[in-house]
Design a protein around this motif. Structure first.
Motif, PDB file in Angstrom:
ATOM      1  N   THR A  77       0.836  -1.198   0.000  1.00 42.96           N
ATOM      2  CA  THR A  77       0.000   0.000   0.000  1.00 42.96           C
ATOM      3  C   THR A  77       0.868   1.244   0.000  1.00 42.96           C
ATOM      4  O   THR A  77       2.080   1.175   0.224  1.00 42.96           O
ATOM      5  CB  THR A  77      -0.912   0.038   1.243  1.00 42.96           C
ATOM      6  N   ILE A  78       0.228   2.403  -0.203  1.00 44.51           N
ATOM      7  CA  ILE A  78       0.947   3.670  -0.199  1.00 44.51           C
ATOM      8  C   ILE A  78       1.544   3.950   1.176  1.00 44.51           C
ATOM      9  O   ILE A  78       2.603   4.573   1.301  1.00 44.51           O
ATOM     10  CB  ILE A  78       0.007   4.824  -0.644  1.00 44.51           C
ATOM     11  N   LYS A  79       0.887   3.462   2.228  1.00 48.63           N
ATOM     12  CA  LYS A  79       1.421   3.661   3.586  1.00 48.63           C
ATOM     13  C   LYS A  79       2.746   2.926   3.765  1.00 48.63           C
ATOM     14  O   LYS A  79       3.651   3.413   4.443  1.00 48.63           O
ATOM     15  CB  LYS A  79       0.399   3.186   4.627  1.00 48.63           C
ATOM     16  N   ASP A  80       2.838   1.734   3.178  1.00 49.61           N
ATOM     17  CA  ASP A  80       4.094   0.980   3.269  1.00 49.61           C
ATOM     18  C   ASP A  80       5.219   1.746   2.586  1.00 49.61           C
ATOM     19  O   ASP A  80       6.350   1.789   3.077  1.00 49.61           O
ATOM     20  CB  ASP A  80       3.929  -0.395   2.603  1.00 49.61           C
ATOM     21  N   ILE A  81       4.908   2.365   1.443  1.00 40.70           N
ATOM     22  CA  ILE A  81       5.934   3.103   0.692  1.00 40.70           C
ATOM     23  C   ILE A  81       6.353   4.357   1.449  1.00 40.70           C
ATOM     24  O   ILE A  81       7.537   4.654   1.568  1.00 40.70           O
ATOM     25  CB  ILE A  81       5.408   3.458  -0.706  1.00 40.70           C
ATOM     26  N   THR A  82       5.374   5.118   1.956  1.00 43.54           N
ATOM     27  CA  THR A  82       5.716   6.342   2.687  1.00 43.54           C
ATOM     28  C   THR A  82       6.493   6.031   3.959  1.00 43.54           C
ATOM     29  O   THR A  82       7.340   6.813   4.383  1.00 43.54           O
ATOM     30  CB  THR A  82       4.448   7.139   3.034  1.00 43.54           C
ATOM     31  N   ALA A  83       6.203   4.862   4.566  1.00 39.78           N
ATOM     32  CA  ALA A  83       6.955   4.473   5.762  1.00 39.78           C
ATOM     33  C   ALA A  83       8.425   4.251   5.420  1.00 39.78           C
ATOM     34  O   ALA A  83       9.325   4.623   6.184  1.00 39.78           O
ATOM     35  CB  ALA A  83       6.353   3.209   6.374  1.00 39.78           C
ATOM     36  N   ILE A  84       8.673   3.655   4.247  1.00 38.18           N
ATOM     37  CA  ILE A  84      10.053   3.448   3.797  1.00 38.18           C
ATOM     38  C   ILE A  84      10.727   4.790   3.521  1.00 38.18           C
ATOM     39  O   ILE A  84      11.871   5.021   3.913  1.00 38.18           O
ATOM     40  CB  ILE A  84      10.083   2.564   2.536  1.00 38.18           C
ATOM     41  N   LEU A  85       9.989   5.691   2.860  1.00 38.50           N
ATOM     42  CA  LEU A  85      10.550   7.004   2.547  1.00 38.50           C
ATOM     43  C   LEU A  85      10.852   7.800   3.807  1.00 38.50           C
ATOM     44  O   LEU A  85      11.834   8.546   3.863  1.00 38.50           O
ATOM     45  CB  LEU A  85       9.586   7.782   1.655  1.00 38.50           C
ATOM     46  N   ASP A  86      10.007   7.648   4.827  1.00 36.52           N
ATOM     47  CA  ASP A  86      10.224   8.379   6.084  1.00 36.52           C
ATOM     48  C   ASP A  86      11.502   7.955   6.776  1.00 36.52           C
ATOM     49  O   ASP A  86      12.063   8.702   7.588  1.00 36.52           O
ATOM     50  CB  ASP A  86       9.037   8.167   7.034  1.00 36.52           C
ATOM     51  N   GLN A  87      11.969   6.755   6.468  1.00 31.95           N
ATOM     52  CA  GLN A  87      13.196   6.255   7.087  1.00 31.95           C
ATOM     53  C   GLN A  87      14.451   6.789   6.409  1.00 31.95           C
ATOM     54  O   GLN A  87      15.552   6.655   6.946  1.00 31.95           O
ATOM     55  CB  GLN A  87      13.213   4.718   7.047  1.00 31.95           C
ATOM     56  N   GLN A  88      14.278   7.390   5.224  1.00 36.19           N
ATOM     57  CA  GLN A  88      15.433   7.900   4.500  1.00 36.19           C
ATOM     58  C   GLN A  88      15.941   9.177   5.161  1.00 36.19           C
ATOM     59  O   GLN A  88      15.167  10.012   5.603  1.00 36.19           O
ATOM     60  CB  GLN A  88      15.068   8.192   3.038  1.00 36.19           C
ATOM     61  N   THR A  89      17.232   9.321   5.215  1.00 40.96           N
ATOM     62  CA  THR A  89      17.832  10.502   5.818  1.00 40.96           C
ATOM     63  C   THR A  89      18.037  11.583   4.759  1.00 40.96           C
ATOM     64  O   THR A  89      18.327  11.286   3.605  1.00 40.96           O
ATOM     65  CB  THR A  89      19.196  10.169   6.451  1.00 40.96           C
ATOM     66  N   ILE A  90      17.864  12.834   5.145  1.00 43.01           N
ATOM     67  CA  ILE A  90      18.079  13.967   4.250  1.00 43.01           C
ATOM     68  C   ILE A  90      19.556  14.315   4.273  1.00 43.01           C
ATOM     69  O   ILE A  90      20.161  14.465   5.330  1.00 43.01           O
ATOM     70  CB  ILE A  90      17.238  15.172   4.698  1.00 43.01           C
TER      71      ILE A  90
END
Length: 238
Positions: free
Chosen positions: A60-73
């Motif tokens: 789902t889109i939530k799974d993808i956004t959760a992965i993106l939230d883990q990425q560091t800027i």
């Protein structure tokens, strides 16, 4: 498009099928990369995956956004500064030229931080103010043309790019851009005529620049690709 629904059940992610699909897909992929795959070779490939479990992709889109939230800027401070720049308010007192430059600059920052709608609107506003002055920077026409093209406003994009090519008739980069927008609009007859005109301009150019050669092959490739002539397009993209 805001697609917050499930992407759909992964066809292989069923109980009891964690190992078999990965083996099948792997064998098929390897078979496609070789002219032949013998039975013994297939057995070896299958054996090499024993004990390997299948990990399904995000569902789902939530799974993808959760992965993106883990990425560091990479540079949080710089990102914050850019976002603040994109949020800046126009000067309370400014002439048309000042406001045109403000919205143009803010729009470029908005594009960098991923605010595509703001980028488009800021560039449109910048042009409105610029048209009230004695002249418009050709580059503004260029930037807005591509922004309009990105959302399918090809008629507007073509008109803007034509304004730039008239202002800079010897700029082969501008005429090449007009050709590309015509290709994307689907007007292949106009695109072919513009391409030939651009190639003639390039042939007369005395500039020694790698971008000249790159533009030439890109135009040929994009034209052929748009017409579905992939085999003919391949040498140019290579």
């Amino acid at each position: 498009m805001d697609n917050r629904k499930s992407f759909g059940a992964w066809p292989f992610a069923r109980p009891g099928c964690s190992r078999f699909p990965a083996l099948v897909v792997s064998v098929l992929l390897l078979a496609g990369c070789q002219s032949t795959l013998s039975l013994e070779e297939a057995k070896k490939v299958t054996a090499s995956f024993e004990g390997t479990s299948f990990v399904p992709p995000p569902r789902t889109i939530k799974d993808i956004t959760a992965i993106l939230d883990q990425q560091t800027i990479a540079n949080p401070e710089e990102s914050t500064q850019r976002a603040a720049k994109a949020d800046e308010q126009p000067p309370a007192a400014g002439d048309a030229e000042t406001l045109a430059n403000f919205y143009w600059a803010r729009g470029k920052v908005a594009d960098v931080v991923g605010r595509q709608q703001q980028y488009l609107e800021d560039l449109r506003t910048a042009l409105q103010y610029a048209e009230k002055t004695t002249s418009v920077a050709p580059r503004l026409w260029n930037d807005l043309a591509w922004a309009e093209s990105s959302i399918g406003n090809y008629k507007t994009a073509i008109r803007l790019m034509q304004l730039r090519t008239r202002a800079e008739p010897k700029n082969y980069g501008a005429t090449a851009s007009l050709t590309r927008i015509l290709i994307r609009s689907g007007d292949m007859e106009a695109a072919e005529a513009q391409k030939q005109s651009t190639l003639q301009m390039m042939a007369k150019s005395r500039r020694k620049s790698p971008w000249l050669a790159i533009n030439k092959v890109n135009l040929e490739y994009e034209m052929l690709e748009a017409q579905g002539q992939y085999a003919q397009a391949e040498p140019f993209i290579r």
